[in-house]
Write a protein that holds these residues in place. Structure first.
Motif, PDB file in Angstrom:
ATOM      1  N   GLU A  20      -1.957  13.053 -13.487  1.00 27.56           N
ATOM      2  CA  GLU A  20      -0.912  12.313 -13.350  1.00 27.56           C
ATOM      3  C   GLU A  20      -1.099  11.081 -12.452  1.00 27.56           C
ATOM      4  N   GLU A  21      -0.072  10.056 -12.943  1.00 27.49           N
ATOM      5  CA  GLU A  21      -0.360   8.788 -12.336  1.00 27.49           C
ATOM      6  C   GLU A  21       0.728   8.773 -11.438  1.00 27.49           C
ATOM      7  N   ASN A  22       0.454   8.280 -10.157  1.00 35.35           N
ATOM      8  CA  ASN A  22       1.476   7.996  -9.186  1.00 35.35           C
ATOM      9  C   ASN A  22       1.520   6.477  -8.776  1.00 35.35           C
ATOM     10  N   TYR A  23       2.738   5.928  -9.019  1.00 43.43           N
ATOM     11  CA  TYR A  23       2.797   4.325  -8.521  1.00 43.43           C
ATOM     12  C   TYR A  23       3.243   4.173  -7.229  1.00 43.43           C
ATOM     13  N   TYR A  24       3.016   3.268  -6.565  1.00 45.45           N
ATOM     14  CA  TYR A  24       3.485   2.643  -5.361  1.00 45.45           C
ATOM     15  C   TYR A  24       3.335   1.470  -5.016  1.00 45.45           C
ATOM     16  N   ILE A  25       4.061   0.795  -3.995  1.00 46.88           N
ATOM     17  CA  ILE A  25       3.939  -0.411  -3.511  1.00 46.88           C
ATOM     18  C   ILE A  25       3.282  -0.202  -2.033  1.00 46.88           C
ATOM     19  N   LYS A  65       3.480 -10.332   1.023  1.00 50.28           N
ATOM     20  CA  LYS A  65       2.428  -9.942   0.212  1.00 50.28           C
ATOM     21  C   LYS A  65       2.640  -8.486   0.013  1.00 50.28           C
ATOM     22  N   VAL A  66       2.881  -8.168  -1.413  1.00 54.24           N
ATOM     23  CA  VAL A  66       3.147  -6.846  -2.022  1.00 54.24           C
ATOM     24  C   VAL A  66       2.116  -6.476  -2.972  1.00 54.24           C
ATOM     25  N   GLN A  67       1.560  -5.063  -2.856  1.00 56.57           N
ATOM     26  CA  GLN A  67       0.504  -4.702  -3.671  1.00 56.57           C
ATOM     27  C   GLN A  67       1.115  -3.800  -4.635  1.00 56.57           C
ATOM     28  N   TRP A  68       1.198  -3.900  -5.600  1.00 56.17           N
ATOM     29  CA  TRP A  68       1.656  -2.763  -6.749  1.00 56.17           C
ATOM     30  C   TRP A  68       0.325  -2.023  -7.477  1.00 56.17           C
ATOM     31  N   VAL A 123      11.467  -8.356  -9.437  1.00 55.74           N
ATOM     32  CA  VAL A 123      12.389  -8.373  -8.626  1.00 55.74           C
ATOM     33  C   VAL A 123      12.646  -6.989  -7.894  1.00 55.74           C
ATOM     34  N   LEU A 124      12.325  -6.967  -6.641  1.00 55.66           N
ATOM     35  CA  LEU A 124      12.594  -5.535  -5.859  1.00 55.66           C
ATOM     36  C   LEU A 124      13.631  -5.853  -4.849  1.00 55.66           C
ATOM     37  N   PHE A 125      14.704  -4.814  -4.988  1.00 56.75           N
ATOM     38  CA  PHE A 125      15.844  -5.100  -3.987  1.00 56.75           C
ATOM     39  C   PHE A 125      15.670  -4.158  -2.791  1.00 56.75           C
ATOM     40  N   GLU A 141      -1.684  -7.648  -6.890  1.00 59.80           N
ATOM     41  CA  GLU A 141      -1.184  -8.244  -5.440  1.00 59.80           C
ATOM     42  C   GLU A 141      -0.336  -9.602  -5.548  1.00 59.80           C
ATOM     43  N   VAL A 142       0.712  -9.832  -4.885  1.00 60.17           N
ATOM     44  CA  VAL A 142       1.458 -10.856  -5.239  1.00 60.17           C
ATOM     45  C   VAL A 142       2.244 -11.102  -3.920  1.00 60.17           C
ATOM     46  N   GLU A 143       2.571 -12.586  -3.762  1.00 61.96           N
ATOM     47  CA  GLU A 143       3.395 -12.823  -2.710  1.00 61.96           C
ATOM     48  C   GLU A 143       4.612 -13.141  -3.311  1.00 61.96           C
TER      49      GLU A 143
END
Length: 171
Positions: A19-24, A129-132, A94-96, A51-53
């Motif tokens: 199973e895959e788990n996602y996180y930032i 800076k956010v890593q997905w 977009v992340l709220f 990885e995006v700013e």
């Protein structure tokens, strides 16, 4: 022969049960999230690890503008909840980090499973800076997997750009 068949069957089950788990990841803090079963969510997942700013806007969201478009299925959401992840127009991720009401339309991507400390880690910075990332449950917690090589999307946004993104001022 029967032992070999059982081993192959067990191996097949292990492969398909992975199973895959996602996180930032922002700084050293991780936030797990779930993806909706939408075309845009699948298209975004194909870009992981990413990885995006992201740029802060209206003291309630951070966004990133992609160079290319995603599949959209926009709808009026009414209430945005802290941790919601949407696509605005066809190219704004977009992340709220606050809850509020809106008349804007978005395409659903997913939502954070835990938002404890999200606003604090975003802080007062205008860019974050956010890593997905995606992690398989079969792996130890330090490895990430993807169909793509690790990459950084270096597209920059002009910090003086006029507000043509997603949300309205908190009320």
């Amino acid at each position: 022969m029967m032992v070999i068949k059982l081993l192959l069957f067990a191996l097949t089950l292990q492969i398909f049960s992975c199973e895959e788990n996602y996180y930032i990841k922002i700084g050293d803090k991780e936030f797990p999230f779930t993806l909706k079963d939408t075309a845009v969510a699948k298209e975004l997942k194909a870009k992981f690890p990413l990885e995006v700013e992201m740029t802060k806007l209206n003291d309630n969201e951070i966004y990133y503008k992609f160079d290319s478009s995603f599949t959209t299925n926009t709808k009026s959401v009414g209430t945005i909840n802290i941790g919601d992840i949407y696509l605005y127009q066809s190219d704004y991720l977009v992340l709220f980090y606050k809850t509020f009401t809106t008349s804007y339309q978005y395409s659903e991507i997913g939502s954070l499973s835990s938002t404890d400390g999200l606003a604090e880690v975003i802080g007062s910075n205008s860019r974050v800076k956010v890593q997905w990332l995606v992690r398989n449950t079969q792996e130890n917690n330090t490895n990430t997997t993807s169909n793509n090589d690790t990459k950084t999307d270096n597209t920059s946004n002009d910090s003086t750009q006029t507000d043509n993104t997603s949300s309205e001022t908190n009320k």
